[in-house]
Design a protein around this motif. Structure first.
Motif, short mmCIF file in Angstrom:
data_model
loop_
_atom_site.label_atom_id
_atom_site.label_comp_id
_atom_site.label_asym_id
_atom_site.label_seq_id
_atom_site.Cartn_x
_atom_site.Cartn_y
_atom_site.Cartn_z
N ALA A 11 0.43 -1.30 -0.07
CA ALA A 11 0.06 0.21 -0.05
C ALA A 11 0.75 0.76 0.00
N ALA A 12 1.91 1.21 0.59
CA ALA A 12 3.24 2.20 0.61
C ALA A 12 3.53 2.72 -1.32
N GLY A 13 4.25 1.25 -1.19
CA GLY A 13 4.38 1.94 -3.17
C GLY A 13 3.41 2.00 -3.64
N TRP A 14 2.03 1.86 -3.41
CA TRP A 14 0.62 2.16 -4.09
C TRP A 14 0.65 3.71 -4.18
N SER A 15 0.60 4.33 -2.51
CA SER A 15 0.42 5.53 -2.44
C SER A 15 1.47 6.50 -3.33
N ARG A 16 3.06 6.07 -3.09
CA ARG A 16 3.30 7.14 -3.48
C ARG A 16 3.89 7.24 -5.31
N ARG A 17 3.14 5.79 -5.75
CA ARG A 17 2.97 6.18 -7.23
C ARG A 17 1.28 6.40 -7.48
N ALA A 20 2.84 10.65 -7.19
CA ALA A 20 3.44 11.19 -8.12
C ALA A 20 2.47 11.22 -9.13
N PHE A 21 1.34 10.27 -10.08
CA PHE A 21 0.85 9.97 -11.00
C PHE A 21 -0.10 11.17 -10.81
N ALA A 22 -0.56 11.88 -9.98
CA ALA A 22 -1.61 12.24 -9.60
C ALA A 22 -0.69 13.89 -9.96
N ALA A 51 -8.10 14.73 -8.51
CA ALA A 51 -8.53 14.68 -7.28
C ALA A 51 -9.03 13.57 -6.26
N LEU A 52 -9.47 12.35 -7.56
CA LEU A 52 -9.86 10.53 -6.55
C LEU A 52 -8.48 10.67 -6.89
N LEU A 53 -7.95 10.70 -7.67
CA LEU A 53 -6.89 10.14 -7.89
C LEU A 53 -5.70 10.27 -6.33
N ALA A 54 -5.53 11.30 -5.90
CA ALA A 54 -4.76 12.00 -4.99
C ALA A 54 -5.56 11.62 -3.04
N ALA A 55 -6.60 11.44 -3.67
CA ALA A 55 -7.91 10.52 -2.29
C ALA A 55 -7.09 9.35 -2.50
N ALA A 83 1.97 10.15 0.51
CA ALA A 83 0.63 11.03 1.57
C ALA A 83 1.29 12.53 1.53
N LEU A 84 2.57 13.32 1.03
CA LEU A 84 3.22 14.44 0.64
C LEU A 84 2.09 14.71 -0.22
N LEU A 85 3.08 14.04 -1.72
CA LEU A 85 1.89 14.44 -2.81
C LEU A 85 0.69 14.34 -2.97
#
Length: 259
Positions: A11-17, A20-22, A51-55, A83-85
């Protein structure tokens, strides 16, 4: 005694990816829309997707944090970056949401509420419809944008029209038709397309210059093509233009106009 190996949180890796894509998608669509590579309806849909991707990036970060806290999984750096991105992307949306809560639901502003200058631009089905302001909308504009007032100049008609042309020349607005000739006329309307500063959202602008026999009256109208809220953009555009027109007229003849 055997110690279990720490797992890496997916999940952490998916959060970063996802975060970044957002960011990349947001910057790409902003640049594309500013240079007319992306049409406004598509632009607005992409903003919703961003916005959906960032959420989702925040959701992945929250799930990864629970895994790190409860099971000691690896991935704290990816979690923090994601989380920061996501928060950086969602921050402008929060500002817009706050402005939508504080500004009135208006997208068509005019200095003459009884007889607004006519807009020549053709509106398609996905754009805001043009209609006379209701009494409630008139009251909202009067209460919120008290500085939106027309101008009256004790000058020749062609002099005022030339001042309007000078101020228009300092702006990156697209004229719908060539600037009109004042010869033999007592009223002209200049139509143009303006865009907001940050999102480059289009708005139709009409500037009416009319000679009523004693003075020359300048009225202005600005109407957003998309969105229920203009967040004060149209009123700011009118106030800024007419204030600069006052300065241009005063610089020519040394007199102040009457509002």
């Amino acid at each position: 005694m055997e110690i279990a190996e720490r797992q890496t949180s997916k999940a952490a890796g998916w959060s970063r990816r996802t975060g970044a894509f957002a960011v990349v998608l947001l910057l790409s669509v902003l640049i594309g829309h500013r240079y007319d590579l992306v049409e406004t309806p598509v632009f607005l849909w992409v903003l919703a997707i961003v916005a959906l991707l960032a959420a989702f990036a925040l959701l992945f970060a929250g799930f990864a944090f629970s895994r790190l806290w409860n099971f000691g999984d690896r991935g704290g750096r990816d979690l923090a970056v994601g989380a920061l991105l996501a928060l950086l992307v969602l921050a402008p949306y929060g500002v817009v949401a706050y402005q939508a809560a504080t500004y009135p639901p208006l997208n068509d502003i005019s200095t003459d509420l009884d007889d607004p200058p006519a807009l020549a631009a053709t509106r398609t089905g996905d754009m805001n419809m043009l209609s006379p302001p209701t009494p409630g909308e008139q009251r909202l504009q009067t209460e919120t944008y008290s500085l939106v007032t027309g101008r009256s100049y004790d000058l020749p008609f062609d002099s005022v029209l030339q001042a309007v042309k000078t101020v228009l020349g300092r702006r990156d607005w697209q004229l719908a038709v060539p600037f009109p000739d004042a010869s033999g006329q007592s009223e002209v309307t200049i139509d143009a397309l303006a865009k907001s500063f940050v999102l480059s959202l289009p708005a139709d602008v009409a500037i009416r210059v009319a000679d009523d026999g004693d003075t020359v009256i300048v009225d202005m109208r600005s109407a957003s093509r998309y969105g229920r809220y203009d967040l004060g953009d149209n009123a700011a555009r009118i106030v800024d233009f007419l204030a600069e027109l006052d300065q241009e007229v005063a610089g020519q003849v040394g007199v102040a106009p009457a509002e």
